[in-house]
Motif scaffolding. Structure first.
Motif, PDB file in Angstrom:
ATOM      1  N   ASP A 120      41.132  48.277  44.969  1.00  0.00           N
ATOM      2  CA  ASP A 120      40.038  48.304  43.999  1.00  0.00           C
ATOM      3  C   ASP A 120      40.295  49.348  42.919  1.00  0.00           C
ATOM      4  N   LEU A 121      40.873  50.475  43.326  1.00  0.00           N
ATOM      5  CA  LEU A 121      41.169  51.522  42.347  1.00  0.00           C
ATOM      6  C   LEU A 121      42.362  51.133  41.478  1.00  0.00           C
ATOM      7  N   ARG A 122      43.360  50.532  42.087  1.00  0.00           N
ATOM      8  CA  ARG A 122      44.565  50.191  41.337  1.00  0.00           C
ATOM      9  C   ARG A 122      44.290  49.150  40.263  1.00  0.00           C
ATOM     10  N   PHE A 123      43.501  48.133  40.603  1.00  0.00           N
ATOM     11  CA  PHE A 123      43.215  47.060  39.656  1.00  0.00           C
ATOM     12  C   PHE A 123      41.916  47.282  38.879  1.00  0.00           C
ATOM     13  N   LYS A 124      41.346  48.480  39.066  1.00  0.00           N
ATOM     14  CA  LYS A 124      40.156  48.898  38.301  1.00  0.00           C
ATOM     15  C   LYS A 124      39.005  47.903  38.423  1.00  0.00           C
ATOM     16  N   THR A 125      38.781  47.449  39.641  1.00  0.00           N
ATOM     17  CA  THR A 125      37.674  46.515  39.883  1.00  0.00           C
ATOM     18  C   THR A 125      36.414  47.216  40.375  1.00  0.00           C
TER      19      THR A 125
END
Length: 306
Positions: A120-125
């Protein structure tokens, strides 16, 4: 001069004064609004399923299912031996099983905590979650509860296998029920502690590999280091320091709590776990780490949700 707009569910097309209205099939939603609680439960369910690769690719299922099997196989072997030999007791206490299998538990949580939050953090969701009727606390509670539940399933399943085998071997029902209940209480506390620490570590980086390595270092390497230092202190006749050293590793922390309050045998050198005031310190530190993990996750996602 009035301008005519198409109604909802329609589109206008034309050239000059000629115009046509096309119905393109959109309809307004007039069903029930399920709100925050439903969204939180859905996130919990999705995260719990994801912890075992359910609803994901076959590749994602391999490691968690393999570790689940590895956790249960020794219990099944113990049950078979107890039934075949008509033993008077199980080879291993319920409260000791998770401590013996701590490496498998640590590998599981190290692999699944980053999967739960790092993507979630990596793909900014993360901001997309908070654009819905869900708050930061809802997101944290759902993720925390999901990983803790997944860990509880992993650690409680072999205890239930042991319990069923003990009943098949016709061991004392009252003793086995009490022992199993103590074991389940112990792994419930372990699940909360390990899930909280692992999620805090994993939420600090969007890189899943870094998260896995950091969780392994905190859970497995710290246990090895503390065990070595405890052994050195014991052989140098500093037995009073052995119990206090157990405060510096999550695994030895659980060992100390269950030996102090659940009557479990300790894995500490000499078999002497914390007692009295030391046991109270163990329990307070354990509960404090669980509360601190939740608070740190709330603080982390106040920034990540911007």
């Amino acid at each position: 001069m009035a301008t005519e707009y198409p109604a909802a569910g329609t589109a206008a097309a034309g050239r000059g004064d000629e115009s046509r209205i096309h119905d393109i099939g959109y309809r307004g939603y007039d069903g029930p609004r399920l709100g925050r609680s439903y969204a939180t439960r859905s996130l919990y369910s999705q995260s719990l399923r994801g912890a075992y690769g359910l609803g994901r690719s076959v590749k994602s299922k391999v490691l968690p299912m393999l570790l689940f099997v590895v956790m249960c196989v020794p219990a099944a072997i113990m049950v078979a031996v107890a039934v075949a030999t008509k033993a008077k007791e199980l080879p291993l206490d319920y409260t000791r099983y998770a401590i013996v299998m701590q490496a498998v538990i640590s590998l599981y949580v190290a692999s699944q905590a980053p999967q739960s939050v790092s993507r979630d953090l990596r793909f900014k969701t993360v901001p997309l979650y908070f654009s819905r009727p869900i708050e930061i606390a809802d997101y944290v509670r759902a993720k925390y509860a999901a990983l803790a539940s997944a860990l509880f399933v992993l650690t409680a399943a072999p205890l239930l296998v042991l319990y069923a085998g003990a009943l098949l071997a016709k061991l004392d029902f009252a003793d086995q029920t009490a022992g199993c209940a103590q074991g389940l209480l112990s792994v419930a506390l372990l699940s909360l502690l390990f899930a909280g620490i692992s999620l805090v570590i994993a939420s600090l980086t969007p890189r899943r590999g870094f998260g896995i390595a950091a969780v392994i270092a905190v859970l497995i390497i710290s246990y090895g280091a503390v065990s070595v230092v405890q052994a050195i202190a014991f052989h140098q006749d500093s037995t009073g320091a052995v119990a206090w050293l157990g405060l510096f590793s999550p695994v030895t922390l659980i060992d100390g709590v269950q030996s102090a309050f659940l009557g479990a045998s300790s894995a500490f050198p000499g078999g002497q776990g914390p007692t009295g005031a030391q046991g109270a310190v163990y329990l307070l530190l354990c509960l404090g780490l669980v509360a601190a993990s939740y608070g740190l996750l709330i603080r982390r996602y106040r920034k990540a949700g911007l």
